[in-house]
Design an enzyme around this catalytic site. Sequence first.
Site, PDB file in Angstrom:
ATOM      1  N   GLY A  41       0.866  -1.183   0.000  1.00 27.96           N
ATOM      2  CA  GLY A  41       0.000   0.000   0.000  1.00 27.96           C
ATOM      3  C   GLY A  41       0.900   1.230   0.000  1.00 27.96           C
ATOM      4  O   GLY A  41       1.906   1.273   0.704  1.00 27.96           O
ATOM      5  N   GLY A  43       0.689   4.288   1.131  1.00 28.81           N
ATOM      6  CA  GLY A  43       0.882   5.024   2.379  1.00 28.81           C
ATOM      7  C   GLY A  43       1.827   4.278   3.305  1.00 28.81           C
ATOM      8  O   GLY A  43       2.799   4.851   3.833  1.00 28.81           O
ATOM      9  N   ASP A 251       7.390   5.285  -4.248  1.00 24.83           N
ATOM     10  CA  ASP A 251       7.078   5.489  -2.829  1.00 24.83           C
ATOM     11  C   ASP A 251       8.333   5.910  -2.055  1.00 24.83           C
ATOM     12  O   ASP A 251       8.286   6.821  -1.219  1.00 24.83           O
ATOM     13  CB  ASP A 251       6.505   4.202  -2.217  1.00 24.83           C
TER      14      ASP A 251
END
Length: 300
Positions: A41, A43, A251
């Site tokens: 994910g 986040g 990310d």
Amino acid sequence: MHDYDLLVVGSANADLVIGVERRPGAGETVLGSDLVVHPGGKGANQAVAAARLGARTALLARVGDDTHGRLLLDSQRRAGVDTVGVLVGGAPTGVALITVDPSGDNSIVVSPGANALLAPGDVRAAASLFQASRVVSVQLEIPLETVVEVVRSLAEGSRFVLNASPPRPLPPEVLAVCDPLIVNEHEARVILGDACVGAGPADWARILLAKGPRSVVVTLGAEGALVVSDEGLSKVPGVPVTAVDTTGAGDAFTAALAYRLGAGAPLAGAAAYAARVGAAAVTRRGAQESSPSGAEVDGL
Ligand code: ADP
């Protein structure tokens, strides 16, 4: 004095990965490898990447009251992320079902699960985290109204970083506070639509800036990144490495950029550091497992 260098508001998923000889077509069943479950994910990945670099990091997210949720909480805590803002329950933890064939091509089905329940009210209830954080970083795997509430909850003087992934149209209220808006080439094309036909990445960056953000970063994979603000455009060269797996590069890049901006680095300098972090991340497999420590980045 801030308690956190970075607050990440975003998704937390369990990535369920099966290797297959051939990805199945409609109505077809194929046999695959043993199941491997990774914490993922965008986040959760960003929070782990920032904490590994040494950033004092908190995560605001929602997971289910289940084994996948516990896996995610464990991986955050192991990396040193403060999980006081991770809410538990309401739906199963978000899951990405991933099949990968020998050439590395994959098919992915995402069930947002608890991520879809991260609500504006959860953001309001976390006001103390916003007050305590120098930089707030968000991606788009949570509801858009929650992203809007994040923007409304920013503390005076804090900085907002948005990674528009997966890409979707953004309201002017959100665009106006992005400093920077971060997109890769695919995301830039989706957001710009017809406006990017016949134009190159430098034009995309300028067109995106004209939509309202205070600054824009376009990441270019092995080529590095472009940075644009009203001070002008600059190119951040790629760092040559042997890439093994590019999952999570964006990310790691975003986490590193947000961390350095919070430390007071100018945008181009922060992006140069982030390019080293992104390059280090592609030299290893995985999303969270591949993100480097601060010492590794200094050695690059
Ligand atoms: P995303 O992972 O979101 O698709 P990119 O592929 O643009 O984003 O990667 C983000 C950043 O990671 C790049 O700007 C670059 O700094 C670094 N990076 C990605 N791929 C490579 C690579 N093959 N070699 C060196 N650096 C890379």
